[in-house]
Design a protein around this motif. Structure first.
Motif, PDB file in Angstrom:
ATOM      1  N   VAL A   2      -8.459   5.209  11.747  1.00 52.74           N
ATOM      2  CA  VAL A   2      -7.985   4.232  10.760  1.00 52.74           C
ATOM      3  C   VAL A   2      -7.867   4.908   9.404  1.00 52.74           C
ATOM      4  CG1 VAL A   2      -8.412   2.012   9.668  1.00 52.74           C
ATOM      5  CG2 VAL A   2      -9.137   2.394  12.035  1.00 52.74           C
ATOM      6  N   CYS A   3      -6.633   5.027   8.923  1.00 49.17           N
ATOM      7  CA  CYS A   3      -6.401   5.614   7.600  1.00 49.17           C
ATOM      8  C   CYS A   3      -6.615   4.541   6.539  1.00 49.17           C
ATOM      9  CB  CYS A   3      -4.974   6.161   7.506  1.00 49.17           C
ATOM     10  SG  CYS A   3      -4.645   7.517   8.642  1.00 49.17           S
ATOM     11  N   ARG A   4      -7.416   4.848   5.547  1.00 47.41           N
ATOM     12  CA  ARG A   4      -7.773   3.859   4.536  1.00 47.41           C
ATOM     13  C   ARG A   4      -6.799   3.836   3.360  1.00 47.41           C
ATOM     14  NH1 ARG A   4     -12.877   1.846   5.317  1.00 47.41           N
ATOM     15  NH2 ARG A   4     -14.235   2.960   6.771  1.00 47.41           N
ATOM     16  N   SER A   5      -5.809   4.716   3.354  1.00 45.71           N
ATOM     17  CA  SER A   5      -4.842   4.735   2.258  1.00 45.71           C
ATOM     18  C   SER A   5      -3.532   5.308   2.754  1.00 45.71           C
ATOM     19  CB  SER A   5      -5.363   5.573   1.084  1.00 45.71           C
ATOM     20  OG  SER A   5      -5.448   6.947   1.447  1.00 45.71           O
TER      21      SER A   5
ATOM     22  N   GLU B 222     -11.558   8.826   3.746  1.00 48.39           N
ATOM     23  CA  GLU B 222     -10.203   8.326   3.917  1.00 48.39           C
ATOM     24  C   GLU B 222      -9.853   8.041   5.372  1.00 48.39           C
ATOM     25  OE1 GLU B 222      -7.834   7.660   1.540  1.00 48.39           O
ATOM     26  OE2 GLU B 222      -9.517   7.865   0.174  1.00 48.39           O
ATOM     27  N   LEU B 223     -10.686   8.482   6.304  1.00 55.55           N
ATOM     28  CA  LEU B 223     -10.379   8.331   7.725  1.00 55.55           C
ATOM     29  C   LEU B 223     -11.602   7.805   8.456  1.00 55.55           C
ATOM     30  CD1 LEU B 223      -8.105   8.871   9.808  1.00 55.55           C
ATOM     31  CD2 LEU B 223      -9.220  11.056  10.295  1.00 55.55           C
ATOM     32  N   LYS B 224     -11.435   6.640   9.079  1.00 52.65           N
ATOM     33  CA  LYS B 224     -12.521   6.025   9.841  1.00 52.65           C
ATOM     34  C   LYS B 224     -12.268   6.245  11.322  1.00 52.65           C
ATOM     35  CE  LYS B 224     -14.825   1.610  10.704  1.00 52.65           C
ATOM     36  NZ  LYS B 224     -14.836   0.154  10.393  1.00 52.65           N
TER      37      LYS B 224
ATOM     38  N   GLN C 262     -11.066  14.597  10.680  1.00 56.42           N
ATOM     39  CA  GLN C 262     -11.640  13.742   9.649  1.00 56.42           C
ATOM     40  C   GLN C 262     -11.950  14.550   8.389  1.00 56.42           C
ATOM     41  OE1 GLN C 262     -15.633  12.071  10.242  1.00 56.42           O
ATOM     42  NE2 GLN C 262     -14.822  10.073   9.630  1.00 56.42           N
TER      43      GLN C 262
ATOM     44  N   GLU D 215       0.811  -1.220   0.000  1.00 58.33           N
ATOM     45  CA  GLU D 215       0.000   0.000   0.000  1.00 58.33           C
ATOM     46  C   GLU D 215       0.846   1.273   0.000  1.00 58.33           C
ATOM     47  OE1 GLU D 215      -3.230   0.081  -0.365  1.00 58.33           O
ATOM     48  OE2 GLU D 215      -3.304  -2.115  -0.465  1.00 58.33           O
TER      49      GLU D 215
END
Length: 591
Positions: free
Chosen positions: A528-531, A483-485, A476, A315
């Motif tokens: 949680v960063c998704r990327s 992109e941010l959970k 966020q 990633e």
């Protein structure tokens, strides 16, 4: 075990020594006395065969040479093949097996351009039986080449038995043993090398195997050409110039770099051994170690770590990896001289030091206490706890959970969402009370003691909770909502706050202040960063210590940052994350 005694061709009733050395016996008498129930018979070439017996002497011309005992476990026998001899009799051929019984059912994958239909050991076995073309199997170190060959040998024996093709015989030839023979006999060449190996490892079958070799009925399984070290070229010449022209079936294993591949490309079918999957590796471990829980867990941990490394390397590109790894950690809880900064301790809303409360002002603690009192939970728990401790010295979590669960069920407090905090606090309180020796406080007294020491901390947490939510929403929006959970954690319960303060911070300062003031993770959230891009944006913002919430007098400051992406800070699972401690400020108050 099956063992054999060879008679000297000139033997004619010469007395043999008994195992007790007390009397001299003829060969026939010795046989009868050792095991009357055993069936003996004399095979061609003066070979006597027996099926039992534990102390036997190998005798040539009446002279005892050595005491025969059972072979070590790693060399015990596997299958017997009935071989028809020219004179119409039979001989039993025993194939050695080395610790592979438990892994025979672990599938080993293969791929081959020559044999496109070959996907496992059974397919290779079929190919070897159907064609006399030699085969080269290559694979990296530690990927199971020897297991593959041992499995193939077992499969061949089973196929030969089932189809009645006992004329074919597999022979397993470790190249290390060939190299050892060559080192001992420098001038040995050609068929002499094969004969010397058979004399060493298949002594009782030398004549049989030589005859099978001449009639092209051997399957030569040559294991580990790469292990010949300085004699590799000699071994390869032996394979190509001596063995291959005879027409006997040949299967060779090696690392790719251990052979000169151009030599094999024209005449050999080349097969690549696929690495075992994590599930197959675990199966092998469980077979060998009888499902050892510790090593199985260790293996699973290794797979988790490999998975985390794969995600990170996939990633994140090289520059992104370097960037997130290079962020230097910071800790403003300490002064320049390394001492702890007393000003960074938690304060009451009015800016004063935390102190023991005479009454509870925190809504969170009030709700817990009201529920405990309304249902008389603590007195009931105290009774159960006392009864339990009379029969057991240590209270375990499962027992505490059972006690609390029973009482809460009686009052209909089973809703995990509504009463999860109450259940957790009661369980922790029981554990704290039972495992604190000596404990002069009752269960209820212990609760009041803990609550009074943590009340001011929860008052501040409740005050700053809206500002904390504003910070989360703003960050966020800054990074990108998709992109941010945000995963909000539960508030740290008072029992855990008290235990952490007592165990970790009781000696941090000596000014009489409450150690609970050093607990800073009462409000917790996971972002949680998704990327990789989202993580990079987050890191740059934290690196610059940006005040992302700056509305009127409100502000936020990064007080501490732990970079668990850094190579020196990686956890055993290689799970990568950053821990950020944020200080929120509201006027003169901070949290």
């Amino acid at each position: 075990e099956s063992s054999r005694l060879s008679r000297h061709p000139g033997y004619s009733g010469v007395p043999l020594e008994a195992s007790s050395d007390e009397e001299q016996l003829s060969f026939e008498e010795w046989i009868r006395l050792n095991d009357a129930a055993v069936s003996w018979r004399e095979l061609p070439d003066g070979v006597w065969e027996l099926k039992a017996g534990d102390v036997i002497r190998d005798v040539v011309g009446g002279i005892p040479l050595a005491r025969l005992t059972a072979r070590p476990v790693e060399h015990y026998r596997f299958h017997y093949l009935a071989i028809a001899l020219p004179d119409g009799t039979e001989q039993r051929y025993e194939m050695e097996k080395r610790k592979i019984e438990r892994v025979l059912n672990v599938p080993i994958g293969v791929c081959s351009a020559a044999w496109k239909s070959a996907h496992d050991v059974d397919d290779v076995c079929k190919g070897v039986m159907e064609t006399s073309d030699p085969v080269l199997m290559v694979a990296g170190p530690g990927t199971g080449k020897t297991w593959f060959l041992q499995q193939l040998c077992c499969r061949l024996v089973k196929v030969i038995q089932s189809k009645g093709q006992a004329s074919l015989l597999p022979v397993l030839i470790p190249v290390q043993k060939l190299a050892r023979i060559l080192r001992q006999h420098h001038n040995m060449r050609g068929m002499e090398l094969l004969h010397a190996f058979l004399e060493m490892d298949y002594t009782q079958y030398v004549s049989l195997l030589k005859a099978k070799f001449e009639t092209k009925e051997l399957i030569l399984l040559i294991d580990g050409v790469d292990e010949a070290a300085g004699m590799r070229q000699t071994i390869e010449a032996f394979i190509h110039d001596i063995l291959k022209p005879t027409g006997n079936r040949i299967v060779v294993t090696s690392r790719p770099e251990g052979v000169r591949l151009p030599l094999y490309c024209q005449d050999f079918s080349i097969i690549k051994l696929l690495p075992l999957s994590p599930e197959q590796q675990l199966s092998v471990i469980q077979h060998f170690l009888k499902e050892d829980e510790f090593l199985s867990s260790l293996f699973k941990l290794s797979n988790v770590r490999s998975g985390h490394d794969k995600v990170f390397n996939t990633e994140f590109d090289k520059n992104q990896r370097l960037f997130v790894e290079s962020l230097e950690p910071s800790d403003h809880f300490k002064l320049e001289d390394g001492a702890w900064d007393p000003s960074k301790r938690q304060k009451a809303l009015d800016g004063s030091d935390l102190c023991v409360a005479s009454s509870l002002d925190s809504l969170y603690l009030q709700s817990l206490q009201e529920a405990m009192q309304a249902h008389v939970i603590l007195p009931r728990l105290a009774q159960k706890l006392e009864a339990y401790c009379e029969t057991s010295q240590v209270l375990k979590i499962a027992a505490a959970e059972s006690m609390v669960g029973t009482i809460m069920s009686e009052y209909g407090l089973d809703d995990d969402n509504e009463y999860s905090d109450l259940r957790k606090v009661c369980v922790r309180l029981c554990l704290l009370h039972a495992n604190t020796k000596p404990n002069k406080k009752t269960l209820e007294e212990l609760w009041n003691y803990v609550a009074s020491r943590t009340d001011a901390l929860y008052v501040s947490a409740e005050h700053f909770s809206p500002l904390y939510e504003k910070w989360l929403s703003t960050i966020q929006l800054h990074v990108g909502e998709g992109e941010l959970k945000i995963q909000r954690g539960s508030i740290k319960d008072p029992i855990r706050v008290y235990e952490k303060a007592k165990n970790d911070y009781s000696d941090r300062f000596d000014d009489g202040s409450l150690p609970e003031a050093c607990v800073v993770d009462v409000l917790r959230t996971r972002l949680v960063c998704r990327s990789a891009e989202a993580m990079e944006k987050m890191v740059r913002m934290l690196q610059n210590d940006e005040n992302v919430v700056a509305v009127e007098q409100d502000s936020s400051t990064v007080v501490r940052l732990k970079n668990m992406f850094h190579q020196g800070q990686l956890t055993p699972t290689h799970f990568r994350f950053k821990i950020v401690t944020l200080q929120l400020v509201d006027g003169n108050a901070s949290f």
